[in-house]
Design an enzyme around this catalytic site. Structure first.
Site, PDB file in Angstrom:
ATOM      1  N   ASN A   1       0.832  -1.215   0.000  1.00  0.00           N
ATOM      2  CA  ASN A   1       0.000   0.000   0.000  1.00  0.00           C
ATOM      3  C   ASN A   1       0.865   1.264   0.000  1.00  0.00           C
ATOM      4  OD1 ASN A   1      -2.278   1.784   1.992  1.00  0.00           O
ATOM      5  ND2 ASN A   1      -2.775   0.970   0.004  1.00  0.00           N
TER       6      ASN A   1
ATOM      7  N   LYS B   1       1.144 -11.600  -1.678  1.00  0.00           N
ATOM      8  CA  LYS B   1       1.904 -10.780  -2.617  1.00  0.00           C
ATOM      9  C   LYS B   1       3.352 -10.623  -2.181  1.00  0.00           C
ATOM     10  CE  LYS B   1       2.083  -7.912  -6.159  1.00  0.00           C
ATOM     11  NZ  LYS B   1       1.525  -6.551  -5.995  1.00  0.00           N
TER      12      LYS B   1
END
Length: 283
Positions: free
Chosen positions: A125, A216
Site C-alpha cells: 500500500n 503478494k
DNA sequence: GCCCAGGTATAAA
DNA sequence: TTTATACATGGG
C-alpha cells in the site's frame, strides 16, 4: 554470455537483450539510482557498484574476474537468455504477447533474500518513490558503512533494534512488520536460505507466518530474493482490471516462468495507466 | 485538499 | 467463507 576485461572493469555481452534502465526501474528493486551521466549506482552484497551501457554491452566498473563469477553472474542471472524466456511465455500464452512486447531487456535480478523480503514488506500500500525513500533511510540509519554508501541492514541488526527506533524511517504501520520479520528471520523461525530449493508451497507458508507478509509479499520475496522464477501464480498478480484484459491467461499456460511473465504484466499495466513513459496502447 | 499507492490484518456479514 | 475497512505517510 561473452565478457572481456577492459581498463574500466569488465564488459559483459549477455545472451539476449539487457537494458539497465528497464531492469532497474521496473519495480523489482529499490536501491539502484541513475546518475546524470546515465550510469547506475547501487550497493550489492555490501559493496558499491557503478555500471553503464555501451553499444554492444554493459560495463561494470572496477570489476574483477572473480567479482563477475562470484557476484554478477548470479545477480544478473547471466546464465539465462531472457529473449528465449520471452518467446516461451509468448508462445505458451499468446494473450500475453502484448505485455511481453511492451518492454525490452528486463532481467530478473537475484537479490539478497532478506533485503527483498524487507523491501516488499515496505512496499505494501505504498508508492515506489516513497518506498525508495524509506529504504534509503533504513540503510542510512542502520546499515554499515561501505565505500560508496551504506549496506542494507541485516535481520539481526533490525531485530536488536525495536519498532520504536524505526520511527525515523516514517514507514508507518509497516514498522512493526519489519520488526516481526527481522526477529523471525534472525532466530531461525523463518529460514530464507533453504528457500532456494525447498518446495515452493512450503516456502510460501513459512513466509506468511510473518505479520505483514501476505500472498503478494511472499511471492515477491520468492521471485526477487530467491530467484524462484516460477513464483507468482496468476491469481496473485492479476488485478480485476487486468483479469478482464488477460482473461485467457492461466497458471498452466505460463508455467515455470510465471514470475517473469508477471513482471511484463506489471510494466504493461503501468504503461496503460501512464505511470511509465512509453507508447500508450491505442484504444 | 484529494486520491491513491507492487497489501495485509482485523472485524463483520 | 467472503467482503469491508483501517492503516501511516506522502507523491502527484
Amino acid at each position: 554470455m561473452e565478457w572481456k576485461k577492459i581498463s574500466e572493469g569488465i564488459k559483459i555481452i549477455p545472451d539476449g537483450a539487457f537494458d539497465l534502465k528497464n531492469t532497474f526501474d521496473c519495480g523489482q528493486c529499490f536501491r539502484w539510482n541513475e546518475r546524470e551521466d546515465g550510469s547506475y549506482e547501487g550497493i550489492v552484497r555490501g559493496r558499491y557498484a557503478r555500471l553503464y551501457c555501451e553499444r554492444d554491452g554493459i560495463i561494470i566498473e572496477n570489476c574483477t574476474e572473480e567479482d563477475l563469477e562470484m557476484i554478477w553472474t548470479d545477480y544478473f542471472d547471466l546464465g539465462n537468455d531472457y529473449d528465449s524466456i520471452r518467446r516461451e511465455i509468448s508462445s505458451g500464452c499468446p494473450e500475453l504477447s502484448c505485455a511481453v512486447d511492451s518492454i525490452d531487456g528486463i532481467r530478473i535480478l537475484s537479490q539478497d533474500p532478506w533485503e527483498a523480503l524487507c523491501s516488499f514488506i515496505i512496499s505494501q500500500n505504498n508508492n515506489i518513490p516513497r518506498i525508495k525513500g524509506i529504504i534509503e533511510r533504513l540503510c542510512d540509519t542502520f546499515g554499515d558503512d561501505t565505500e560508496g554508501g551504506k549496506s542494507f541492514p541485516g535481520a539481526e541488526k533490525l531485530a536488536s533494534v525495536g519498532t520504536e527506533e524505526l520511527a525515523p524511517l516514517r514507514a508507518g504501520f509497516r514498522a512493526r512488520y519489519i520488526t516481526d520479520a527481522a526477529r523471525k528471520v534472525s532466530d531461525g523461525r523463518v529460514c530464507l536460505e533453504k528457500m532456494y530449493s525447498a518446495p515452493i508451497d512450503d516456502c510460501r507458508r513459512e513466509l506468511m507466518t510473518i505479520t505483514g507478509v501476505g500472498q503478494k509479499v511472499a511471492e515477491c520475496t520468492l521471485l526477487y530474493g530467491l530467484h524462484r522464477l516460477e513464483a507468482f501464480p496468476v491469481d496473485v498478480w492479476m488485478k480485476k482490471a487486468l483479469a478482464t484484459h488477460f482473461s485467457g491467461v492461466s497458471a498452466e499456460s505460463i508455467g515455470r516462468y510465471a514470475g517473469v511473465a508477471q513482471q511484463y504484466i506489471f510494466h504493461y499495466s503501468r504503461l496503460l495507466e501512464g505511470a511509465v513513459p512509453g507508447r500508450k496502447k491505442d484504444q
